[in-house]
Each structure stands twice: as structure tokens, then as C-alpha cells.
Design a protein around this motif. Structure first.
Motif, mmCIF file in Angstrom:
data_model
loop_
_atom_site.group_PDB
_atom_site.id
_atom_site.type_symbol
_atom_site.label_atom_id
_atom_site.label_comp_id
_atom_site.label_asym_id
_atom_site.label_seq_id
_atom_site.Cartn_x
_atom_site.Cartn_y
_atom_site.Cartn_z
ATOM 1 N N ALA A 5 43.954 19.113 0.122
ATOM 2 C CA ALA A 5 42.630 18.942 -0.496
ATOM 3 C C ALA A 5 41.757 20.161 -0.226
ATOM 4 O O ALA A 5 41.048 20.646 -1.120
ATOM 5 C CB ALA A 5 41.964 17.674 0.031
ATOM 6 N N LEU A 6 41.817 20.679 1.000
ATOM 7 C CA LEU A 6 41.061 21.881 1.338
ATOM 8 C C LEU A 6 41.551 23.075 0.519
ATOM 9 O O LEU A 6 40.736 23.861 0.005
ATOM 10 C CB LEU A 6 41.195 22.176 2.830
ATOM 11 C CG LEU A 6 40.571 23.486 3.323
ATOM 12 C CD1 LEU A 6 39.060 23.484 3.092
ATOM 13 C CD2 LEU A 6 40.893 23.707 4.800
ATOM 14 N N ALA A 7 42.867 23.208 0.385
ATOM 15 C CA ALA A 7 43.437 24.310 -0.393
ATOM 16 C C ALA A 7 43.003 24.233 -1.852
ATOM 17 O O ALA A 7 42.701 25.255 -2.478
ATOM 18 C CB ALA A 7 44.959 24.293 -0.290
ATOM 19 N N ALA A 8 42.955 23.023 -2.398
ATOM 20 C CA ALA A 8 42.514 22.844 -3.780
ATOM 21 C C ALA A 8 41.050 23.231 -3.942
ATOM 22 O O ALA A 8 40.664 23.877 -4.923
ATOM 23 C CB ALA A 8 42.734 21.391 -4.217
ATOM 24 N N VAL A 9 40.230 22.848 -2.962
ATOM 25 C CA VAL A 9 38.804 23.205 -3.002
ATOM 26 C C VAL A 9 38.634 24.722 -2.911
ATOM 27 O O VAL A 9 37.817 25.311 -3.632
ATOM 28 C CB VAL A 9 38.043 22.501 -1.859
ATOM 29 C CG1 VAL A 9 36.632 23.064 -1.726
ATOM 30 C CG2 VAL A 9 37.990 21.000 -2.101
ATOM 31 N N VAL A 10 39.406 25.366 -2.053
ATOM 32 C CA VAL A 10 39.333 26.822 -1.923
ATOM 33 C C VAL A 10 39.726 27.489 -3.233
ATOM 34 O O VAL A 10 39.047 28.410 -3.705
ATOM 35 C CB VAL A 10 40.244 27.307 -0.771
ATOM 36 C CG1 VAL A 10 40.380 28.835 -0.800
ATOM 37 C CG2 VAL A 10 39.692 26.852 0.573
ATOM 38 N N TRP A 11 40.831 27.035 -3.828
ATOM 39 C CA TRP A 11 41.295 27.614 -5.090
ATOM 40 C C TRP A 11 40.240 27.471 -6.191
ATOM 41 O O TRP A 11 39.906 28.438 -6.875
ATOM 42 C CB TRP A 11 42.603 26.966 -5.518
ATOM 43 C CG TRP A 11 43.038 27.324 -6.899
ATOM 44 C CD1 TRP A 11 42.887 26.576 -8.038
ATOM 45 C CD2 TRP A 11 43.672 28.542 -7.305
ATOM 46 N NE1 TRP A 11 43.393 27.242 -9.119
ATOM 47 C CE2 TRP A 11 43.891 28.452 -8.703
ATOM 48 C CE3 TRP A 11 44.082 29.685 -6.631
ATOM 49 C CZ2 TRP A 11 44.489 29.469 -9.436
ATOM 50 C CZ3 TRP A 11 44.704 30.710 -7.367
ATOM 51 C CH2 TRP A 11 44.895 30.599 -8.749
ATOM 52 N N VAL A 12 39.723 26.263 -6.358
ATOM 53 C CA VAL A 12 38.708 26.029 -7.387
ATOM 54 C C VAL A 12 37.435 26.797 -7.056
ATOM 55 O O VAL A 12 36.794 27.388 -7.939
ATOM 56 C CB VAL A 12 38.416 24.522 -7.534
ATOM 57 C CG1 VAL A 12 37.253 24.286 -8.492
ATOM 58 C CG2 VAL A 12 39.662 23.783 -8.021
#
Length: 227
Positions: A5-12
Motif C-alpha cells: 500500500a505504501l509502495a502504491a502511494v509512493v508510485w501514485v
């Protein structure tokens, strides 16, 4: 799952929160456009690597199971994504950053179909996998890629219109974000001779290879039969 979830937030966040907002202009002005692009590219690669590793390591929590008939339909969607990707890499796209000069007979090839064949290829690929995989990790991973690619289309258009109004004035009336939109409205036409058919053949060949055995060998999952 929290790491994914953190990785997805960083990517977005890297793509929508920086490149896709008004924050980009002052940051790029302070750093210089070339330096900003280099730093942004480095952050994008790092964010993507973080997202991929987090996805691989995430636990498998099944949310739904796509029926067999739907899996076949999704395979066709992925084929369309491959064809768009091949069309994107074999044509000069005036929407690309740094490519402010239109090709000699702009728009050509797949750009007649959509201004953003590359982003559409990612949207279709990600959507098909999100639906077909049906896991919590898949929703986060493929959803993040889908969201940034879909957001990128109007964002790129806006930046091109500001960066090169003359080019945008020529390109916008003759093309569309929606595939075949400009063609269906009579503002453009499909010219088969402009399509790189060898590239399309390679796309079909790669798709068929992955569908038959390649996807199972590479990722441990068959697109049509599951693990």
C-alpha cells in the motif's frame, strides 16, 4: 500488505502529486527542465522497483475468482494492449516530452487512433490483470499503474498545450484520447499503410507465446488456467 500500500502511494504520489500538478512548474524552474526530468526519471524507476518488489512479497488474499469465460475475454484485452504498445514504440509521438516538433505528416500511424497509445496499453493491461488476478495485492499493484496511466493522458495534454500551443492547435482537432474517437467523429481516418505491421506481428507473437506457456514459465500462473 501495508508495504505494498505504501509502495502504491509512493508510485501514485510521484506521478500525480509531482508531475501531474502545478507543483511541477516551480520545481522544474528551480532545478532546470533537463535536471528535473533526470531526477524524476530516477525517482520513477525507484518507485516502480519498490512497487514490484512489494507486490512480489505481498501475501495472497483472494477477493474474487474470475470465471473462465471472462479470462478469455481479458486475454483479448491484453492483446489489444500489446498492439497499442507496438504501435506506440514504432511511431513518432508528438505528445512525448522533449518531442515538440510534429512528424512530417502528423499525426501518423497509431497516433491517428489515439494520442496516447503507450498509456492506453498500460491501462488495458493493468485493468485486465486487476480483474483477472482478483487479489488484494493485485488491486493495489495494477490499480496504481492503471490510475497513473489514466491520469497521465489529460495531464500530458495540458502540459503540451502550455508548452507548445502551436503544435497542440494542430494535434488536438485531429486526434483524441479515446481510441478511435477522432476517426469515428470524422476528424481523422485510419491509414493501414502507416501502421508498422512487423511490429504488430511481433506483438501478436509475444502475446501468443505468453498465453501458451510463457506466462506460466515466467510468473507461475497461466492466464487461462490459473496456477
Amino acid at each position: 500488505m501495508a508495504i505494498l500500500a505504501l509502495a502504491a502511494v509512493v508510485w501514485v504520489g510521484v506521478h500525480v502529486g509531482v508531475s501531474g500538478t502545478q507543483l511541477r512548474r516551480p520545481v522544474a524552474a528551480a532545478m532546470g527542465e533537463r535536471a528535473f526530468r533526470a531526477v524524476f526519471a530516477a525517482f520513477s524507476v525507484a518507485a516502480l522497483a519498490f512497487l514490484i518488489v512489494a507486490f512480489i512479497r505481498a501475501p495472497v488474499r483472494v477477493l474474487w475468482v474470475a470465471p473462465s469465460a471472462l479470462q478469455y475475454a481479458l486475454a483479448v484485452v491484453v492483446l489489444a494492449a500489446f498492439l497499442l504498445f507496438a504501435g506506440a514504440v514504432t511511431v513518432n509521438n508528438p505528445t512525448m516530452v522533449g518531442n515538440d516538433n510534429p512528424p512530417p505528416e502528423a499525426p501518423r500511424g497509431m497516433i491517428r487512433v489515439t494520442r496516447h497509445p503507450m498509456l492506453w496499453s498500460i491501462v488495458l493491461w493493468a485493468a485486465a490483470h486487476l480483474i483477472g488476478v482478483g487479489t488484494e495485492a493485485g488491486v493495489l499493484f495494477f490499480g496504481a499503474l492503471l490510475a497513473t496511466s489514466a491520469w497521465g493522458m489529460p495531464s500530458i495534454d495540458g502540459k503540451l498545450a502550455a508548452r507548445n500551443p502551436a503544435l497542440w492547435a494542430v494535434l488536438a482537432p485531429r486526434t483524441s484520447i479515446l481510441p478511435f474517437g477522432a476517426i469515428l467523429r470524422g476528424r481523422n481516418r485510419l491509414v493501414p499503410s502507416e501502421i508498422n505491421w512487423f511490429g504488430q506481428f511481433v506483438a501478436v507473437l509475444v502475446w501468443a507465446t505468453l498465453l501458451a506457456h510463457g506466462h506460466l514459465w515466467l510468473f507461475g500462473v497461466s492466464p487461462l488456467r490459473g496456477p
